[in-house]
Design a protein around this motif. Sequence first.
Motif, PDB file in Angstrom:
ATOM      1  N   GLU A 170       0.738  -1.143   0.031  1.00  0.00           N
ATOM      2  CA  GLU A 170       0.059   0.017  -0.045  1.00  0.00           C
ATOM      3  C   GLU A 170       0.818   1.382   0.019  1.00  0.00           C
ATOM      4  OE1 GLU A 170      -3.840   1.684   2.351  1.00  0.00           O
ATOM      5  OE2 GLU A 170      -2.292   0.459   3.431  1.00  0.00           O
ATOM      6  N   THR A 171       1.903   1.132   0.838  1.00  0.00           N
ATOM      7  CA  THR A 171       2.706   2.217   0.834  1.00  0.00           C
ATOM      8  C   THR A 171       3.418   2.607  -0.444  1.00  0.00           C
ATOM      9  OG1 THR A 171       3.279   2.037   3.193  1.00  0.00           O
ATOM     10  CG2 THR A 171       4.919   3.390   2.086  1.00  0.00           C
ATOM     11  N   TYR A 174       1.305   4.513  -2.906  1.00  0.00           N
ATOM     12  CA  TYR A 174       1.186   5.807  -2.686  1.00  0.00           C
ATOM     13  C   TYR A 174       2.301   6.856  -3.281  1.00  0.00           C
ATOM     14  CZ  TYR A 174      -1.544   4.562   1.426  1.00  0.00           C
ATOM     15  OH  TYR A 174      -2.716   4.191   2.192  1.00  0.00           O
ATOM     16  N   MET A 177       1.114   8.583  -6.656  1.00  0.00           N
ATOM     17  CA  MET A 177       0.198   9.393  -6.439  1.00  0.00           C
ATOM     18  C   MET A 177       0.730  10.657  -6.545  1.00  0.00           C
ATOM     19  SD  MET A 177      -2.348   7.426  -3.786  1.00  0.00           S
ATOM     20  CE  MET A 177      -3.678   8.693  -3.653  1.00  0.00           C
ATOM     21  N   LEU A 182      -2.668  12.695  -2.790  1.00  0.00           N
ATOM     22  CA  LEU A 182      -2.091  12.392  -1.474  1.00  0.00           C
ATOM     23  C   LEU A 182      -2.872  13.190  -0.428  1.00  0.00           C
ATOM     24  CD1 LEU A 182       1.819  11.923  -1.687  1.00  0.00           C
ATOM     25  CD2 LEU A 182      -0.187  10.131  -1.430  1.00  0.00           C
ATOM     26  N   GLU A 185      -6.744  12.031  -0.229  1.00  0.00           N
ATOM     27  CA  GLU A 185      -6.826  10.695   0.309  1.00  0.00           C
ATOM     28  C   GLU A 185      -6.727  10.964   2.101  1.00  0.00           C
ATOM     29  OE1 GLU A 185      -7.380   7.462  -0.576  1.00  0.00           O
ATOM     30  OE2 GLU A 185      -8.185   8.598  -2.436  1.00  0.00           O
ATOM     31  N   LYS A 197      -4.102   4.529   8.094  1.00  0.00           N
ATOM     32  CA  LYS A 197      -3.786   5.034   6.625  1.00  0.00           C
ATOM     33  C   LYS A 197      -3.383   6.538   6.666  1.00  0.00           C
ATOM     34  CE  LYS A 197      -6.012   5.356   2.238  1.00  0.00           C
ATOM     35  NZ  LYS A 197      -7.604   4.915   1.436  1.00  0.00           N
ATOM     36  N   LEU A 201      -0.169   8.226   4.732  1.00  0.00           N
ATOM     37  CA  LEU A 201       0.030   9.023   3.843  1.00  0.00           C
ATOM     38  C   LEU A 201       0.703  10.403   4.127  1.00  0.00           C
ATOM     39  CD1 LEU A 201      -4.213   8.757   2.973  1.00  0.00           C
ATOM     40  CD2 LEU A 201      -2.296   8.673   1.210  1.00  0.00           C
ATOM     41  N   GLU A 204       4.395  10.009   3.311  1.00  0.00           N
ATOM     42  CA  GLU A 204       4.433  10.032   1.922  1.00  0.00           C
ATOM     43  C   GLU A 204       4.721  11.457   1.717  1.00  0.00           C
ATOM     44  OE1 GLU A 204       5.593   9.197  -1.770  1.00  0.00           O
ATOM     45  OE2 GLU A 204       5.757   7.755  -0.068  1.00  0.00           O
TER      46      GLU A 204
END
Length: 209
Positions: A170-171, A174, A177, A182, A185, A197, A201, A204
């Motif tokens: 999942e990371t 990101y 994106m 980001l 989200e 989550k 985010l 990131e």
Amino acid sequence: MSLVRLKIKGISYSQTQNGAYALILNEEEGDRKLPIVIGAFEAQSIAIALEKEIKPPRPLTHDLFKNFADRFKIIVKQVIIHKLVDGVFYSSLICERGEDEEIIDARTSDAIALALRFNAPIFTYKTILDKAGIFLKFSSKEKDEDDNDSIMVDEILQEGEAVELESGTETHGYREMSLQELHKELDKAVLNEDYEKAAKLRDEISKRK
């Protein structure tokens, strides 16, 4: 017995044990880590406290405790992880109200979540670190690729020694994106109170600043 000050190194989710997380504490003046298995709620609460820029729309339980303590002028001065029995860590909150000091028993995960909110130091006894502290070895490839100190709880529980640093899929997603995506989200995750989550985010977004 001498006390050793600890700092939070990271939190990681178990891929095999549903709802299990590993909180990694690191001695401030050394390389030993103290891995503590915690629940999902406590992991999210600690992650939120670490990510100062994420503001929940409603106070979490530990935020409520902090608000309550502030109202009645109670301060958590420090947290001490004072005992380890059969793999379970026991902790105490050292609290002050005026000139009065009280020691309150607490689960270690709750104690650390509160320590973060009060900016209180976290300590353990040297004997506990000698018994449960481990040296974790990180993959240099992953370290170069992503400066993320999360550690797989499964490997900690299974091996307890050499642990490879891994990043979740999942990371990695990101990274594809845009900053605008980001932020959208992130807002959605906070609104939905999905703080795990939201923390990822936020990490990131911070890397791109």
